[in-house]
Design a protein around this motif. Structure first.
Motif, PDB file in Angstrom:
ATOM      1  N   ASP A  69       0.812  -1.218   0.000  1.00  0.00           N
ATOM      2  CA  ASP A  69       0.000   0.000   0.000  1.00  0.00           C
ATOM      3  C   ASP A  69       0.843   1.265   0.000  1.00  0.00           C
ATOM      4  O   ASP A  69       0.306   2.367   0.072  1.00  0.00           O
ATOM      5  N   ILE A  94      -5.965   9.288   2.796  1.00  0.00           N
ATOM      6  CA  ILE A  94      -7.406   9.031   2.925  1.00  0.00           C
ATOM      7  C   ILE A  94      -7.884   9.387   4.326  1.00  0.00           C
ATOM      8  O   ILE A  94      -8.889  10.068   4.518  1.00  0.00           O
ATOM      9  N   ARG A 115      -7.919  -4.105  -6.979  1.00  0.00           N
ATOM     10  CA  ARG A 115      -7.975  -2.950  -6.082  1.00  0.00           C
ATOM     11  C   ARG A 115      -9.163  -3.081  -5.133  1.00  0.00           C
ATOM     12  O   ARG A 115     -10.235  -3.555  -5.535  1.00  0.00           O
ATOM     13  N   PHE A 116      -8.984  -2.675  -3.892  1.00  0.00           N
ATOM     14  CA  PHE A 116     -10.060  -2.746  -2.911  1.00  0.00           C
ATOM     15  C   PHE A 116     -10.276  -1.395  -2.257  1.00  0.00           C
ATOM     16  O   PHE A 116      -9.376  -0.550  -2.209  1.00  0.00           O
ATOM     17  N   LYS A 117     -11.452  -1.195  -1.729  1.00  0.00           N
ATOM     18  CA  LYS A 117     -11.803   0.066  -1.082  1.00  0.00           C
ATOM     19  C   LYS A 117     -11.348   0.031   0.371  1.00  0.00           C
ATOM     20  O   LYS A 117     -11.808  -0.805   1.147  1.00  0.00           O
ATOM     21  N   GLY A 118     -10.448   0.914   0.731  1.00  0.00           N
ATOM     22  CA  GLY A 118      -9.975   0.983   2.115  1.00  0.00           C
ATOM     23  C   GLY A 118      -8.481   0.844   2.219  1.00  0.00           C
ATOM     24  O   GLY A 118      -7.734   1.293   1.346  1.00  0.00           O
ATOM     25  N   CYS A 139     -15.670   0.310   4.132  1.00  0.00           N
ATOM     26  CA  CYS A 139     -14.446  -0.299   3.579  1.00  0.00           C
ATOM     27  C   CYS A 139     -14.635  -1.783   3.302  1.00  0.00           C
ATOM     28  O   CYS A 139     -15.462  -2.443   3.931  1.00  0.00           O
ATOM     29  N   GLU A 140     -13.844  -2.304   2.382  1.00  0.00           N
ATOM     30  CA  GLU A 140     -13.738  -3.746   2.198  1.00  0.00           C
ATOM     31  C   GLU A 140     -12.685  -4.288   3.160  1.00  0.00           C
ATOM     32  O   GLU A 140     -11.734  -3.592   3.515  1.00  0.00           O
ATOM     33  N   PRO A 183      -4.746  -1.022  -2.433  1.00  0.00           N
ATOM     34  CA  PRO A 183      -5.913  -0.175  -2.203  1.00  0.00           C
ATOM     35  C   PRO A 183      -6.299   0.586  -3.479  1.00  0.00           C
ATOM     36  O   PRO A 183      -5.464   0.795  -4.369  1.00  0.00           O
ATOM     37  N   GLU A 184      -7.556   1.017  -3.567  1.00  0.00           N
ATOM     38  CA  GLU A 184      -8.015   1.783  -4.726  1.00  0.00           C
ATOM     39  C   GLU A 184      -7.152   3.008  -4.985  1.00  0.00           C
ATOM     40  O   GLU A 184      -6.919   3.381  -6.134  1.00  0.00           O
ATOM     41  N   CYS A 185      -6.681   3.626  -3.916  1.00  0.00           N
ATOM     42  CA  CYS A 185      -5.953   4.891  -4.045  1.00  0.00           C
ATOM     43  C   CYS A 185      -4.518   4.719  -4.532  1.00  0.00           C
ATOM     44  O   CYS A 185      -3.851   5.703  -4.851  1.00  0.00           O
TER      45      CYS A 185
END
Length: 329
Positions: free
Chosen positions: A108, A272, A143-146, A312-313, A130-132
């Motif tokens: 990350d 974030i 990609r995952f949220k969180g 979040c995931e 992460p998505e970001c």
């Protein structure tokens, strides 16, 4: 069989949560680094094979890498390993690539240039970020949220602590995490020590200082060697002042006042939490106290943290879905 290599104390909670869900055969390896081996033995029922050690200086890192690659190769070569997976194990990446084992890389930290991602992502079959995440991943990417610390905090909230971390502490205290300056991603600590030491002296706030893994300085000044479940220590504290990343983000997700003195640019996952107001950035002595005071007076931090978590995931679940899709669960 899947092969998991756990290389940092901060990742133990993630792997504990994942292994509660995974039912297939597992080979677990680790290395000697601070209290990592002790934490694994206390928190994960699978016996980990200890291979090699962590190196502090650039020279030591290179030697440790070469020796650990050789030892891991001997360990893995004759085993029926179908998949390798880790968060930031450069040795596992090299061995899996050399032996033709599919490899899932997780990370990350997108601060350029981040050495670990340069040494792992190009060798991976698939990467999970992460998505970001703004850095290059080279191949197939999920990609995952969180952020990864979501798994750490969910595991703690559901199952509690496994390594006692109160160290005989009574009353309110803050946790001070000194910058891990020997890490590849952080080569200097900036004014952290000067700012924090003056802050603690002037405000007379008891502090538990973590200057390096496995060694804790208590408010009395006594230094003790301890295997620390960082989340347990954070959860009972009045706040966290950190020059690193993981403990600051864990505190933010727990709803504990979290002040970052991270020098330079923050990774996307910290940005974030800063944007959401769950973590605050300070650059000098007055702002450390001001930011802590704001959170102490607001009283809504835990509620906002729970709301953020719900959106979040769980990255441990994300990894589990990826492995199931390959028929290995």
């Amino acid at each position: 069989m899947i092969w998991i290599d756990v290389v940092n104390e901060a990742n133990v909670r993630f792997w504990r949560r994942f292994l509660k869900k995974f039912r297939g055969p597992v080979l677990l390896t680790t290395r000697r680094k601070g209290s990592l081996v002790e934490l694994l033995r206390a928190m994960i029922p699978i016996e980990a094979v200890v291979v090699g050690e962590w190196g502090a200086s650039d020279y030591e890192k290179l030697i440790s890498f070469a020796e650990r690659v050789k030892e891991l190769t001997s360990l893995i070569a004759d085993r029926d390993v179908e998949l390798a997976v880790s968060k930031a194990s450069v040795e596992q990446a090299r061995v899996a690539f050399g032996l033709g084992i599919p490899y899932i890389a997780m990370n990350d930290n997108d601060i350029p240039p981040h050495v670990v991602t340069k040494l792992t992502f190009p060798l991976s079959t698939l990467s999970i970020v992460p998505e970001c995440f703004s850095g290059p991943t080279y191949g197939e990417t999920i990609r995952f949220k969180g952020l990864f610390e979501v798994s750490h905090v969910l595991d703690f909230m559901e199952d509690g602590e496994f390594v006692r971390s109160d160290l005989g502490l009574e009353g309110e205290y803050v946790v001070v995490r000194y910058p891990p300056a020997a890490s590849h991603y952080l080569r200097e600590s900036g004014p952290f020590e000067r700012i924090v030491e003056k802050f603690l002296r002037e405000r007379k706030i008891p502090a538990v200082k973590i200057k390096r893994e496995g060694v804790i300085e208590l408010p009395s000044g006594e230094r003790v060697s301890a295997s620390i479940d960082g989340i347990s220590l954070i959860s009972r504290s009045a706040g966290v002042i950190s020059g690193g990343g993981t403990m600051a983000r864990e505190a933010a997700l727990l709803g504990v006042p979290s002040i970052s003195l991270f020098p330079g640019e923050d990774p996307c996952v910290s940005k974030i939490l800063l944007r959401e107001g769950l973590m605050r950035k300070a650059t000098d002595l007055p702002s450390v106290y001001d930011e802590l005071r704001k959170e102490w007076e607001s009283g809504r931090l835990k509620e906002r943290a729970r709301e953020f978590l719900r959106g979040c995931e769980d990255p441990a679940e994300v990894l589990m879905r990826v492995i199931k899709s390959r028929g290995l669960s």
